[in-house]
Design a protein around this motif. Structure first.
Motif, PDB file in Angstrom:
ATOM      1  N   ILE A 211       0.897  -1.123  -0.251  1.00  0.00           N
ATOM      2  CA  ILE A 211      -0.169  -0.005   0.012  1.00  0.00           C
ATOM      3  C   ILE A 211       0.794   1.245   0.000  1.00  0.00           C
ATOM      4  O   ILE A 211       0.500   2.332  -0.872  1.00  0.00           O
ATOM      5  CB  ILE A 211      -1.148   0.047   1.091  1.00  0.00           C
ATOM      6  N   ASP A 212       1.913   1.326   0.547  1.00  0.00           N
ATOM      7  CA  ASP A 212       2.801   2.469   0.663  1.00  0.00           C
ATOM      8  C   ASP A 212       3.321   2.777  -0.911  1.00  0.00           C
ATOM      9  O   ASP A 212       3.354   3.743  -1.044  1.00  0.00           O
ATOM     10  CB  ASP A 212       4.111   2.244   1.702  1.00  0.00           C
ATOM     11  N   PHE A 213       3.605   1.720  -1.609  1.00  0.00           N
ATOM     12  CA  PHE A 213       4.238   1.865  -2.969  1.00  0.00           C
ATOM     13  C   PHE A 213       3.021   2.428  -3.758  1.00  0.00           C
ATOM     14  O   PHE A 213       3.374   3.402  -4.717  1.00  0.00           O
ATOM     15  CB  PHE A 213       4.618   0.701  -3.232  1.00  0.00           C
ATOM     16  N   TRP A 214       1.969   1.704  -3.514  1.00  0.00           N
ATOM     17  CA  TRP A 214       0.831   2.216  -4.297  1.00  0.00           C
ATOM     18  C   TRP A 214       0.308   3.806  -4.165  1.00  0.00           C
ATOM     19  O   TRP A 214      -0.084   4.575  -4.795  1.00  0.00           O
ATOM     20  CB  TRP A 214      -0.270   1.314  -4.244  1.00  0.00           C
ATOM     21  N   ASN A 215       0.565   4.334  -2.768  1.00  0.00           N
ATOM     22  CA  ASN A 215       0.283   5.448  -2.405  1.00  0.00           C
ATOM     23  C   ASN A 215       1.282   6.609  -3.194  1.00  0.00           C
ATOM     24  O   ASN A 215       0.622   7.684  -3.525  1.00  0.00           O
ATOM     25  CB  ASN A 215       0.185   5.608  -0.891  1.00  0.00           C
ATOM     26  N   MET A 216       2.594   6.112  -3.244  1.00  0.00           N
ATOM     27  CA  MET A 216       3.320   6.785  -4.013  1.00  0.00           C
ATOM     28  C   MET A 216       2.989   7.092  -5.450  1.00  0.00           C
ATOM     29  O   MET A 216       3.150   8.115  -6.039  1.00  0.00           O
ATOM     30  CB  MET A 216       4.837   6.467  -3.934  1.00  0.00           C
ATOM     31  N   LEU A 217       2.520   6.119  -5.984  1.00  0.00           N
ATOM     32  CA  LEU A 217       2.146   6.334  -7.516  1.00  0.00           C
ATOM     33  C   LEU A 217       0.760   6.863  -7.951  1.00  0.00           C
ATOM     34  O   LEU A 217       0.671   7.234  -8.764  1.00  0.00           O
ATOM     35  CB  LEU A 217       1.925   4.576  -8.025  1.00  0.00           C
ATOM     36  N   LYS A 218      -0.006   6.939  -6.762  1.00  0.00           N
ATOM     37  CA  LYS A 218      -1.215   7.514  -6.823  1.00  0.00           C
ATOM     38  C   LYS A 218      -1.341   8.865  -7.326  1.00  0.00           C
ATOM     39  O   LYS A 218      -2.343   9.119  -8.210  1.00  0.00           O
ATOM     40  CB  LYS A 218      -2.037   7.380  -5.617  1.00  0.00           C
ATOM     41  N   PRO A 219      -0.441   9.865  -6.863  1.00  0.00           N
ATOM     42  CA  PRO A 219      -0.525  11.244  -7.424  1.00  0.00           C
ATOM     43  C   PRO A 219      -0.313  11.188  -9.057  1.00  0.00           C
ATOM     44  O   PRO A 219      -0.977  12.096  -9.725  1.00  0.00           O
ATOM     45  CB  PRO A 219       0.908  11.876  -6.714  1.00  0.00           C
ATOM     46  N   GLY A 220       0.536  10.184  -9.545  1.00  0.00           N
ATOM     47  CA  GLY A 220       0.642  10.304 -10.912  1.00  0.00           C
ATOM     48  C   GLY A 220      -0.672   9.957 -11.565  1.00  0.00           C
ATOM     49  O   GLY A 220      -1.043  10.247 -12.702  1.00  0.00           O
ATOM     50  N   TYR A 221      -1.328   8.857 -11.124  1.00  0.00           N
ATOM     51  CA  TYR A 221      -2.598   8.534 -11.497  1.00  0.00           C
ATOM     52  C   TYR A 221      -3.462   9.701 -11.575  1.00  0.00           C
ATOM     53  O   TYR A 221      -4.139  10.030 -12.474  1.00  0.00           O
ATOM     54  CB  TYR A 221      -3.043   7.171 -10.758  1.00  0.00           C
ATOM     55  N   ASP A 222      -3.643  10.298 -10.253  1.00  0.00           N
ATOM     56  CA  ASP A 222      -4.468  11.323 -10.101  1.00  0.00           C
ATOM     57  C   ASP A 222      -4.248  12.410 -11.257  1.00  0.00           C
ATOM     58  O   ASP A 222      -5.328  13.077 -11.729  1.00  0.00           O
ATOM     59  CB  ASP A 222      -4.544  11.943  -8.615  1.00  0.00           C
ATOM     60  N   GLN A 223      -3.042  12.739 -11.394  1.00  0.00           N
ATOM     61  CA  GLN A 223      -2.775  14.004 -11.977  1.00  0.00           C
ATOM     62  C   GLN A 223      -3.135  13.838 -13.510  1.00  0.00           C
ATOM     63  O   GLN A 223      -3.681  14.686 -14.358  1.00  0.00           O
ATOM     64  CB  GLN A 223      -1.351  14.574 -11.864  1.00  0.00           C
ATOM     65  N   PHE A 224      -2.911  12.482 -14.103  1.00  0.00           N
ATOM     66  CA  PHE A 224      -3.284  12.020 -15.398  1.00  0.00           C
ATOM     67  C   PHE A 224      -5.058  12.299 -15.545  1.00  0.00           C
ATOM     68  O   PHE A 224      -5.547  12.637 -16.405  1.00  0.00           O
ATOM     69  CB  PHE A 224      -2.942  10.794 -15.800  1.00  0.00           C
ATOM     70  N   GLU A 225      -5.684  11.808 -14.277  1.00  0.00           N
ATOM     71  CA  GLU A 225      -7.064  11.925 -14.439  1.00  0.00           C
ATOM     72  C   GLU A 225      -7.715  13.163 -14.691  1.00  0.00           C
ATOM     73  O   GLU A 225      -8.825  13.479 -15.280  1.00  0.00           O
ATOM     74  CB  GLU A 225      -7.752  11.071 -13.319  1.00  0.00           C
ATOM     75  N   ILE A 226      -7.004  14.090 -14.091  1.00  0.00           N
ATOM     76  CA  ILE A 226      -7.317  15.640 -13.984  1.00  0.00           C
ATOM     77  C   ILE A 226      -6.824  16.222 -15.344  1.00  0.00           C
ATOM     78  O   ILE A 226      -7.723  16.965 -15.720  1.00  0.00           O
ATOM     79  CB  ILE A 226      -6.522  16.272 -12.681  1.00  0.00           C
ATOM     80  N   THR A 227      -5.668  15.904 -15.737  1.00  0.00           N
ATOM     81  CA  THR A 227      -5.335  16.896 -16.731  1.00  0.00           C
ATOM     82  C   THR A 227      -5.258  16.040 -18.170  1.00  0.00           C
ATOM     83  O   THR A 227      -5.296  16.720 -19.319  1.00  0.00           O
ATOM     84  CB  THR A 227      -3.713  17.108 -16.983  1.00  0.00           C
ATOM     85  N   LYS A 228      -5.680  14.611 -18.290  1.00  0.00           N
ATOM     86  CA  LYS A 228      -5.625  13.846 -19.434  1.00  0.00           C
ATOM     87  C   LYS A 228      -4.254  14.022 -20.216  1.00  0.00           C
ATOM     88  O   LYS A 228      -4.473  13.911 -21.576  1.00  0.00           O
ATOM     89  CB  LYS A 228      -6.793  14.073 -20.149  1.00  0.00           C
ATOM     90  N   ARG A 229      -3.313  14.242 -19.456  1.00  0.00           N
ATOM     91  CA  ARG A 229      -1.918  14.236 -20.201  1.00  0.00           C
ATOM     92  C   ARG A 229      -1.174  13.552 -19.355  1.00  0.00           C
ATOM     93  O   ARG A 229      -1.022  13.578 -18.166  1.00  0.00           O
ATOM     94  CB  ARG A 229      -1.426  15.557 -20.323  1.00  0.00           C
ATOM     95  N   PRO A 230      -0.208  12.678 -20.005  1.00  0.00           N
ATOM     96  CA  PRO A 230       0.973  11.881 -19.186  1.00  0.00           C
ATOM     97  C   PRO A 230       1.668  12.903 -18.237  1.00  0.00           C
ATOM     98  O   PRO A 230       2.158  13.962 -18.798  1.00  0.00           O
ATOM     99  CB  PRO A 230       1.828  11.401 -20.238  1.00  0.00           C
ATOM    100  N   PRO A 231       1.850  12.678 -16.942  1.00  0.00           N
ATOM    101  CA  PRO A 231       2.636  13.413 -16.161  1.00  0.00           C
ATOM    102  C   PRO A 231       4.152  13.347 -16.385  1.00  0.00           C
ATOM    103  O   PRO A 231       4.623  12.389 -16.746  1.00  0.00           O
ATOM    104  CB  PRO A 231       1.996  12.802 -14.512  1.00  0.00           C
ATOM    105  N   GLU A 232       4.575  14.670 -16.023  1.00  0.00           N
ATOM    106  CA  GLU A 232       5.963  14.554 -15.946  1.00  0.00           C
ATOM    107  C   GLU A 232       6.693  13.857 -14.897  1.00  0.00           C
ATOM    108  O   GLU A 232       6.354  14.184 -13.693  1.00  0.00           O
ATOM    109  CB  GLU A 232       6.567  16.021 -16.184  1.00  0.00           C
ATOM    110  N   VAL A 233       7.466  12.710 -14.958  1.00  0.00           N
ATOM    111  CA  VAL A 233       7.975  11.920 -14.059  1.00  0.00           C
ATOM    112  C   VAL A 233       9.413  12.171 -13.646  1.00  0.00           C
ATOM    113  O   VAL A 233      10.190  12.156 -14.467  1.00  0.00           O
ATOM    114  CB  VAL A 233       7.767  10.443 -14.478  1.00  0.00           C
TER     115      VAL A 233
END
Length: 490
Positions: A211-233
């Motif tokens: 769950i800690d690893f997944w919580n770290m990935l979640k902001p990238g998922y969220d920001q794509f859902e908001i912007t509909k553009r691949p996030p800068e990583v």
């Protein structure tokens, strides 16, 4: 700025709708018999028409997104306004392991994380029809000591740490990627995620060790859902960071530089997270006392076993975790896991016994192992307590209580003796029979039947005493032969 404007226009729409898992899987209209060149294959008129209807250029950029739990791979493509929309959704034919990231070579785990795919990672000569290297391990994986090689998205529907598609699906994905590179895209972003990171899914998996690893990935998922553009990583301090502004440099193992989230993104995330937190609280309450049972790869394969019938051996679909897993009460899961551990112990014990049994065989034949005295205890006891009973002569038999008693004695004695002989190796049994035919009866005393003091001695003594006791018992059943004229004697 362009990103700022895009975030502002997309934020409200993202709160009202999102991509769901209920959309039908796309049927790929690829006929491999008509494909003369896998590299130069041109997309069908049907998918080209769909792009035109969605205001997408044939060579516009794409993004790949994988959800393990659902077993789906999505192709997102940029439209005329540079927003990404989902063009294709394929059912993944096979992925190995369970939910969670790949850590080391041989763990059968498929990678999770954000991976850039360059043109050099395309393999048109793969043994699995066509392949795209995921790029595992990326900078994050390397910084965290994770390692492995040849983790692919490929055809053939067979996986050992990869994401495997059907050959038809792979032909279309390969062509979409090729066209995007031709249009100038430098790297295609692959988002490999365990599941859609909704409030309910995160609450359902809150007890997972990942769950800690997944919580770290979640902001990238969220920001794509908001912007509909691949996030800068980027990676720093051995963790992912997304869409961060900085004047410094990012080092995967070094300290993160001073960085900030754009103000418009902060506002959009604040609204997004407020709704998420409310939904998470409701989901947690609904799931109180429940826990998700994550199925094994074998359990996933079992539910799609019929799909393999009539296919080549390499074809190995693995099914989805959603179909094979289930919500359970915490107490029930604890009992199930305890039972599983118990069965594992039994399995280990059986393996140990089998190994010991293998040691007692030689050239495929059983090697005799010393055992307890095969002579039944009642016969031993009778031999000790009534040594003369089996040696009655002619007159003794005649004047016994009844002739029936004498007739009953012989069958009763013969049965255990035969049983004893049957437990002897062939050579020993023959020796006993020969000895029984010629031996002179000897009195059996308590000294004849040995009683070792301990179990080990008992086993050894039983093996040595079995033959003499059996011989004497057999001999004692035979009347002593005398000339017919000698009715008298001692």
């Amino acid at each position: 700025m362009r990103l700022t404007h895009l975030v502002a226009t997309a934020a409200i729409a993202a709160l009202l709708s999102s991509c769901t898992a209920n959309e039908a899987m796309d049927t790929v209209d690829v006929d491999l018999k008509k494909v003369s060149s896998k590299v130069n294959y041109q997309l069908s008129g049907k998918i080209v028409q769909k792009m035109q209807a969605m205001s997408m250029a044939k060579d516009s950029p794409i993004m790949l997104r994988i959800f393990k739990e659902e077993g789906v791979l999505e192709v997102w493509k940029a439209n005329a306004s540079n927003r990404y929309e989902m063009l294709r959704q394929y059912k993944i034919c096979a992925w190995s392991g369970k939910l969670g990231p790949k850590v080391k070579e041989g763990d059968r785990q498929a990678p999770e994380g954000f991976y850039p795919i360059s043109p050099g990672q395309m393999n048109p000569n793969s043994s699995y029809y066509l392949a795209i290297n995921t790029g595992f391990p990326n900078r994050f994986d390397q910084a965290n000591g994770r390692f492995g090689t040849n983790l692919m998205i490929h055809g053939a529907c067979s996986s050992s740490g990869c994401y495997s598609m059907t050959d038809e699906q792979m032909q279309e994905i390969f062509a979409l990627s090729r066209d995007a590179y031709k249009g100038g895209q430098q790297a295609i972003q692959l988002q490999a995620l365990p599941f859609r990171m909704t409030a309910e899914n995160m609450a359902r998996h809150k007890n997972s060790p990942n769950i800690d690893f997944w919580n770290m990935l979640k902001p990238g998922y969220d920001q794509f859902e908001i912007t509909k553009r691949p996030p800068e990583v980027n990676i720093c301090e051995k963790k992912y960071v997304f869409n961060q502004q900085t004047d410094g440099k990012f080092s995967p193992t070094g300290q993160c530089p001073a960085m900030s989230t754009p103000a418009t993104m902060q506002g959009a995330l604040a609204s997004y997270n407020k709704k998420y937190n409310d939904d998470y609280a409701k989901a947690t309450k609904k799931l109180d006392g429940m826990v998700w049972y994550e199925p094994s790869e074998a359990e996933r394969k079992a539910i799609v076993a019929k799909q393999r019938v009539g296919k080549e051996l390499a074809y190995a679909p693995t099914g989805t975790s959603l179909d094979a897993g289930k919500l359970m009460k915490v107490a029930d899961l604890e009992k199930q896991e305890a039972r599983r551990a118990e069965l594992e112990e039994v399995k280990k014990a059986i393996e140990i016994q089998k190994a010991e049994l293998d040691k007692s065989t030689k050239n495929g034949k059983n090697v005799p192992v010393p055992a307890e005295n095969p002579l039944p205890k009642p016969v031993q006891q009778a031999a000790v307590e009534q040594p003369g009973a089996a040696r009655k002569g002619f007159w003794g038999s005649l004047f016994s209580k009844s002739g029936a008693d004498a007739q009953q004695l012989e069958p009763a004695a013969a049965a255990p003796i035969n049983a004893a002989q049957e437990q002897q190796p062939a050579g020993q049994k023959q020796a006993v029979q020969q000895a029984a035919a010629t031996a002179t009866p000897q009195p059996v005393t308590t000294a004849t039947v040995k009683k070792p003091a301990d179990a080990a001695a008992a086993q050894t003594a039983a093996a040595t005493d079995a033959a003499p006791v059996a011989e004497q018992a057999v001999a004692e059943q035979q009347p002593k032969k005398r000339p017919f004229w000698k009715l008298w004697g001692n």
